[in-house]
Design a protein around this motif. Structure first.
Motif, PDB file in Angstrom:
ATOM      1  N   LEU A  19       0.831  -1.200   0.000  1.00  0.00           N
ATOM      2  CA  LEU A  19       0.000   0.000   0.000  1.00  0.00           C
ATOM      3  C   LEU A  19       0.867   1.252   0.000  1.00  0.00           C
ATOM      4  O   LEU A  19       2.054   1.195   0.360  1.00  0.00           O
ATOM      5  N   PRO A  20       0.294   2.418  -0.351  1.00  0.00           N
ATOM      6  CA  PRO A  20       1.052   3.668  -0.283  1.00  0.00           C
ATOM      7  C   PRO A  20       1.654   3.881   1.106  1.00  0.00           C
ATOM      8  O   PRO A  20       1.078   3.466   2.115  1.00  0.00           O
ATOM      9  N   VAL A  21       2.824   4.510   1.125  1.00  0.00           N
ATOM     10  CA  VAL A  21       3.542   4.738   2.375  1.00  0.00           C
ATOM     11  C   VAL A  21       3.423   6.199   2.766  1.00  0.00           C
ATOM     12  O   VAL A  21       3.943   7.083   2.082  1.00  0.00           O
ATOM     13  N   LYS A  22       2.731   6.461   3.868  1.00  0.00           N
ATOM     14  CA  LYS A  22       2.585   7.807   4.433  1.00  0.00           C
ATOM     15  C   LYS A  22       2.660   7.634   5.938  1.00  0.00           C
ATOM     16  O   LYS A  22       1.728   7.120   6.562  1.00  0.00           O
ATOM     17  N   LEU A  23       3.777   7.999   6.547  1.00  0.00           N
ATOM     18  CA  LEU A  23       4.019   7.763   7.958  1.00  0.00           C
ATOM     19  C   LEU A  23       3.994   9.055   8.759  1.00  0.00           C
ATOM     20  O   LEU A  23       4.324  10.123   8.236  1.00  0.00           O
ATOM     21  N   ASP A  24       3.682   8.949  10.043  1.00  0.00           N
ATOM     22  CA  ASP A  24       3.795  10.119  10.919  1.00  0.00           C
ATOM     23  C   ASP A  24       5.280  10.348  11.199  1.00  0.00           C
ATOM     24  O   ASP A  24       6.127   9.495  10.908  1.00  0.00           O
ATOM     25  N   ALA A  25       5.616  11.504  11.749  1.00  0.00           N
ATOM     26  CA  ALA A  25       7.015  11.890  11.934  1.00  0.00           C
ATOM     27  C   ALA A  25       7.783  10.880  12.779  1.00  0.00           C
ATOM     28  O   ALA A  25       8.942  10.562  12.478  1.00  0.00           O
ATOM     29  N   LYS A  26       7.173  10.341  13.822  1.00  0.00           N
ATOM     30  CA  LYS A  26       7.865   9.381  14.686  1.00  0.00           C
ATOM     31  C   LYS A  26       8.213   8.103  13.916  1.00  0.00           C
ATOM     32  O   LYS A  26       9.334   7.607  14.000  1.00  0.00           O
ATOM     33  N   SER A  27       7.273   7.564  13.164  1.00  0.00           N
ATOM     34  CA  SER A  27       7.523   6.360  12.363  1.00  0.00           C
ATOM     35  C   SER A  27       8.479   6.644  11.214  1.00  0.00           C
ATOM     36  O   SER A  27       9.347   5.831  10.893  1.00  0.00           O
ATOM     37  N   LEU A  28       8.336   7.814  10.596  1.00  0.00           N
ATOM     38  CA  LEU A  28       9.187   8.195   9.471  1.00  0.00           C
ATOM     39  C   LEU A  28      10.646   8.321   9.898  1.00  0.00           C
ATOM     40  O   LEU A  28      11.554   8.009   9.128  1.00  0.00           O
ATOM     41  N   ASP A  29      10.871   8.730  11.130  1.00  0.00           N
ATOM     42  CA  ASP A  29      12.229   8.907  11.639  1.00  0.00           C
ATOM     43  C   ASP A  29      13.047   7.621  11.544  1.00  0.00           C
ATOM     44  O   ASP A  29      14.262   7.654  11.408  1.00  0.00           O
ATOM     45  N   LYS A  30      12.401   6.471  11.566  1.00  0.00           N
ATOM     46  CA  LYS A  30      13.101   5.187  11.506  1.00  0.00           C
ATOM     47  C   LYS A  30      13.579   4.842  10.090  1.00  0.00           C
ATOM     48  O   LYS A  30      14.503   4.054   9.925  1.00  0.00           O
ATOM     49  N   VAL A  31      12.927   5.427   9.070  1.00  0.00           N
ATOM     50  CA  VAL A  31      13.215   5.015   7.690  1.00  0.00           C
ATOM     51  C   VAL A  31      13.659   6.138   6.760  1.00  0.00           C
ATOM     52  O   VAL A  31      14.078   5.854   5.632  1.00  0.00           O
ATOM     53  N   ALA A  32      13.585   7.393   7.207  1.00  0.00           N
ATOM     54  CA  ALA A  32      13.841   8.494   6.263  1.00  0.00           C
ATOM     55  C   ALA A  32      14.472   9.703   6.940  1.00  0.00           C
ATOM     56  O   ALA A  32      14.255   9.965   8.122  1.00  0.00           O
ATOM     57  N   TRP A  33      15.221  10.465   6.138  1.00  0.00           N
ATOM     58  CA  TRP A  33      15.740  11.767   6.549  1.00  0.00           C
ATOM     59  C   TRP A  33      14.788  12.824   6.018  1.00  0.00           C
ATOM     60  O   TRP A  33      14.434  12.809   4.844  1.00  0.00           O
ATOM     61  N   PHE A  34      14.393  13.757   6.869  1.00  0.00           N
ATOM     62  CA  PHE A  34      13.491  14.841   6.493  1.00  0.00           C
ATOM     63  C   PHE A  34      13.859  16.054   7.341  1.00  0.00           C
ATOM     64  O   PHE A  34      14.825  15.997   8.126  1.00  0.00           O
TER      65      PHE A  34
END
Length: 130
Positions: A19-34
């Motif tokens: 499915l499309p990937v749209k994470l909240d900031a806490k979850s995104l922190d584990k997989v991405a730099w932003f």
């Protein structure tokens, strides 16, 4: 043969077929730099968790140049978001269409696809075909 991925191919790989990937900031922190964790600069690849297919940095860090039309590899979009955007702008469906701003620092005349190194938040992957 190597080529740039289409938007659809890149998104399928980013989602690891799911499915499309749209994470909240806490979850995104584990997989991405932003913007919230990158110190506003690109980071070394492979420091975050990979997706289910083992691809690192599909989201954030540097947005990835993908083509809209396989017959026209000079016109594309940046996909996935980058290190300089907020978490809510980093997702598998995030796109930034080409603008003249990309050529702002390009010393090439006439400007061509050589702009890519001058857009510091842009990168690319290649598709290998047999």
């Amino acid at each position: 043969e190597a080529r740039l991925p289409t938007q659809a191919e890149w998104e399928y790989a980013c989602r690891a077929g799911g499915l499309p990937v749209k994470l909240d900031a806490k979850s995104l922190d584990k997989v991405a730099w932003f913007l919230g964790n990158s110190k506003e600069e690109p980071q070394p690849v492979g420091k975050k968790q990979p997706n289910a297919w083992g691809f690192y940095d599909m989201l954030g860090n540097v947005a990835e140049f993908v083509v809209r039309d396989p017959k026209d590899t000079t016109r594309g979009v940046l996909a996935g978001g980058s290190y300089d955007v907020k978490a809510d702008k980093v997702s598998s469906d995030a796109r930034e269409p080409y603008t003249d701003e990309w050529n702002k620092e390009n010393p090439m005349m006439p400007p061509g696809v050589g702009w890519l190194p001058f857009v510091h938040r842009a990168g690319l992957r290649v598709v290998m075909e047999e």
